[in-house]
Design an enzyme around this catalytic site. Structure first.
Site, PDB file in Angstrom:
ATOM      1  N   SER A  93      32.045  88.416  31.598  1.00  0.00           N
ATOM      2  CA  SER A  93      33.362  88.274  30.965  1.00  0.00           C
ATOM      3  C   SER A  93      33.671  86.823  30.620  1.00  0.00           C
ATOM      4  O   SER A  93      34.768  86.518  30.176  1.00  0.00           O
ATOM      5  CB  SER A  93      34.444  88.811  31.913  1.00  0.00           C
ATOM      6  OG  SER A  93      34.481  88.057  33.097  1.00  0.00           O
ATOM      7  N   THR A 220      37.932  87.080  32.823  1.00  0.00           N
ATOM      8  CA  THR A 220      38.254  85.673  32.518  1.00  0.00           C
ATOM      9  C   THR A 220      38.052  84.894  33.812  1.00  0.00           C
ATOM     10  O   THR A 220      38.075  85.478  34.887  1.00  0.00           O
ATOM     11  CB  THR A 220      39.751  85.574  32.118  1.00  0.00           C
ATOM     12  OG1 THR A 220      39.979  86.369  30.957  1.00  0.00           O
ATOM     13  CG2 THR A 220      40.191  84.150  31.827  1.00  0.00           C
ATOM     14  N   THR A 238      36.913  82.331  28.868  1.00  0.00           N
ATOM     15  CA  THR A 238      36.677  83.779  28.801  1.00  0.00           C
ATOM     16  C   THR A 238      35.912  84.176  27.543  1.00  0.00           C
ATOM     17  O   THR A 238      35.913  83.427  26.556  1.00  0.00           O
ATOM     18  CB  THR A 238      38.030  84.518  28.780  1.00  0.00           C
ATOM     19  OG1 THR A 238      37.821  85.915  28.901  1.00  0.00           O
ATOM     20  CG2 THR A 238      38.792  84.279  27.493  1.00  0.00           C
ATOM     21  N   ARG A 248      39.902  88.297  17.244  1.00  0.00           N
ATOM     22  CA  ARG A 248      41.019  88.460  18.198  1.00  0.00           C
ATOM     23  C   ARG A 248      40.973  87.323  19.229  1.00  0.00           C
ATOM     24  O   ARG A 248      39.941  87.030  19.815  1.00  0.00           O
ATOM     25  CB  ARG A 248      40.906  89.804  18.905  1.00  0.00           C
ATOM     26  CG  ARG A 248      41.977  90.067  19.988  1.00  0.00           C
ATOM     27  CD  ARG A 248      41.489  89.706  21.370  1.00  0.00           C
ATOM     28  NE  ARG A 248      42.428  90.111  22.432  1.00  0.00           N
ATOM     29  CZ  ARG A 248      42.310  89.728  23.707  1.00  0.00           C
ATOM     30  NH1 ARG A 248      41.335  88.931  24.070  1.00  0.00           N
ATOM     31  NH2 ARG A 248      43.169  90.130  24.615  1.00  0.00           N
ATOM     32  N   GLY A 250      42.915  86.037  22.705  1.00  0.00           N
ATOM     33  CA  GLY A 250      43.840  86.493  23.744  1.00  0.00           C
ATOM     34  C   GLY A 250      44.705  85.357  24.257  1.00  0.00           C
ATOM     35  O   GLY A 250      45.003  84.401  23.539  1.00  0.00           O
ATOM     36  N   ASP A 251      45.094  85.474  25.511  1.00  0.00           N
ATOM     37  CA  ASP A 251      45.967  84.452  26.103  1.00  0.00           C
ATOM     38  C   ASP A 251      45.208  83.201  26.553  1.00  0.00           C
ATOM     39  O   ASP A 251      45.769  82.108  26.605  1.00  0.00           O
ATOM     40  CB  ASP A 251      46.716  85.047  27.316  1.00  0.00           C
ATOM     41  CG  ASP A 251      45.785  85.623  28.377  1.00  0.00           C
ATOM     42  OD1 ASP A 251      44.648  86.013  28.028  1.00  0.00           O
ATOM     43  OD2 ASP A 251      46.195  85.693  29.553  1.00  0.00           O
ATOM     44  N   THR A 271      44.477  85.972  34.454  1.00  0.00           N
ATOM     45  CA  THR A 271      43.440  86.887  33.992  1.00  0.00           C
ATOM     46  C   THR A 271      44.134  88.231  33.754  1.00  0.00           C
ATOM     47  O   THR A 271      45.241  88.449  34.242  1.00  0.00           O
ATOM     48  CB  THR A 271      42.315  87.065  35.040  1.00  0.00           C
ATOM     49  OG1 THR A 271      42.895  87.563  36.262  1.00  0.00           O
ATOM     50  CG2 THR A 271      41.604  85.759  35.346  1.00  0.00           C
ATOM     51  N   GLY A 272      43.477  89.112  33.024  1.00  0.00           N
ATOM     52  CA  GLY A 272      44.085  90.413  32.757  1.00  0.00           C
ATOM     53  C   GLY A 272      44.460  90.563  31.297  1.00  0.00           C
ATOM     54  O   GLY A 272      44.024  89.756  30.453  1.00  0.00           O
ATOM     55  N   GLY A 274      45.574  90.037  28.034  1.00  0.00           N
ATOM     56  CA  GLY A 274      46.066  88.822  27.388  1.00  0.00           C
ATOM     57  C   GLY A 274      47.279  89.044  26.527  1.00  0.00           C
ATOM     58  O   GLY A 274      48.185  88.193  26.472  1.00  0.00           O
TER      59      GLY A 274
HETATM   60  N1  GLY Z   1      42.928  87.492  29.573  1.00  0.00           N
HETATM   61  C1  GLY Z   1      41.816  87.506  28.716  1.00  0.00           C
HETATM   62  C2  GLY Z   1      42.077  88.142  27.433  1.00  0.00           C
HETATM   63  O1  GLY Z   1      42.915  89.010  27.307  1.00  0.00           O
HETATM   64  O2  GLY Z   1      41.406  87.767  26.484  1.00  0.00           O
END
Ligand code: GLY
Length: 376
Positions: A93, A220, A238, A248, A250-251, A271-272, A274
């Site tokens: 990941s 992540t 990540t 895409r 993410g956060d 993590t989780g 995003g």
């Molecule tokens: N937290 C990682 C993502 O959603 O990309």
């Protein structure tokens, strides 16, 4: 309770490192640590900061802690730690061997923040570089910008001397991507709406079948640290959502979402899922709560509650009308107090524990959950 220690210079010899992880013996054998300030140094990270070693002897949090307590710059130490996870092909990941996007291409996101210097940098959808955290740091140090993405980020990395690999997949990551692709592509993507649902459902199926661990869907690593002088820094890196739509982001590379550090108040990263975190810029929210004097655990709970409140779309709710995903935060305040929090009690091992390293060595610690049960 604060983690303050006497303001005096003292030598923390290896023998003081009472060691939870056997591997930490290495720190014990080799380090003579100089502590000059009045804060107890600590490094916190997601679970994989404890489990991944890329064939070496130290994990991420041990590496970072050792370097911090030997006087290295805190951000350099944390990045050296997450580099282990980025380069470890077993972590599917993050970095090399991370889950590719829907087209089979690994696109990486990362950002870093330096508390005392009040500097930050990030990269999004970066292809071909195994260690995006180092490119994020190069953005911080060598540009006037905070975030560079896609081909521009890769060109920048190449100009800065990073090796551009043809492909960051491992045999395993390509095998799993093909497995996923075969489940969702019978109609060659004729309907984009169906494609997105099909992609998500295929991933859930694969988690249920035990082909990939649940946490690797949004996997992540976030890692934050403080030294004895109170210098706070953080880094998040990540491969993002498994088999995501190309492009895409993410956060993780977004300042305030996947990471936020205010050198005067605290550091938080996540993590989780995003998208849930991006919507509320929750790492920023956590640090603002620290600024108001909240304990890291309570600051983390505020962010989780905000995510819960903002989650109203049916497709994101489980049968109990609660979020059908997990989000974790890893937090340190200016006093060196720390916490790991998560949406749910019952989660995979990876989500229900977080990693810490202190002068007592490294260990996994259960997170503080907001809600009982699990996300399903
Ligand atoms: N937290 C990682 C993502 O959603 O990309």
């Amino acid at each position: 309770m604060t983690n303050k220690i006497d303001r005096r210079k003292f030598l923390l010899a290896g023998s003081a490192l009472g060691l939870t992880s056997g591997i930490t013996e290495n720190i014990k054998a080799k380090s003579t640590t100089v502590i000059t300030g009045n804060i107890k140094p600590v490094v916190v990270s997601s679970y994989n900061g404890y489990t991944m070693k890329n064939g070496g002897k130290l994990n991420c949090v041990e590496t970072a802690f050792k370097k911090i307590t030997q006087g290295e710059d805190v951000l350099d130490a944390l990045i050296a730690g997450v580099n282990i996870v980025e380069l470890d092909p077993l972590d599917a990941s993050v970095g090399y061997g991370g889950r590719p996007n829907a087209e089979g291409i690994v696109q990486l996101d990362s950002c870093c923040m330096h508390g005392p210097k009040k500097q930050a940098g990030g990269v999004g959808a970066l292809e071909g570089v195994k260690t995006p955290s180092l490119v994020a740091k190069a953005v911080m140090e060598s540009t006037d910008h905070h975030l560079i993405t896609g081909k521009g980020a890769q060109n920048f990395a190449q100009n800065m001397g990073f090796k551009i690999e043809d492909d960051l997949n491992t045999e395993e990551s390509r095998k799993m991507w093909l497995n996923w692709k075969r489940r969702i592509d019978p109609n060659h993507y004729l309907d984009p709406k169906k494609r997105s649902t099909a992609g998500h459902n295929a991933a859930l199926e694969m988690i249920k079948e035990g082909l990939i661990p649940e946490n690797e869907y949004y996997g992540t690593i976030n890692c934050n640290g403080i030294n004895s002088n109170g210098d706070l820094c953080g880094v998040t890196t990540t491969s993002g959502l498994a088999w995501k739509m190309p492009g895409r982001i993410g956060d993780s590379p977004i300042l305030g979402a996947g990471l936020y550090v205010d050198g005067n108040h605290g550091a938080a990263g996540s993590t989780g899922r995003g998208e849930a975190n991006l919507f509320g810029l929750c790492s920023y929210l956590v640090v603002e709560e620290l600024r108001r004097g909240k304990h890291p655990k309570d600051a983390g709970m505020t962010a989780l509650k905000r995510i819960k409140e903002n989650t109203i779309e049916l497709r994101l709710l489980n049968k109990r009308n609660l979020p059908n995903f997990n989000v974790n935060f890893y937090i340190i305040d200016k006093l060196g107090r720390y916490a790991g929090v998560a949406m749910y009690t019952k989660a995979s091992n990876e989500d229900k524990n977080y990693a810490i390293c202190t002068e007592n060595g490294s260990k996994l610690v259960p997170v503080e959950p907001l809600l009982s049960g699990n996300a399903n």
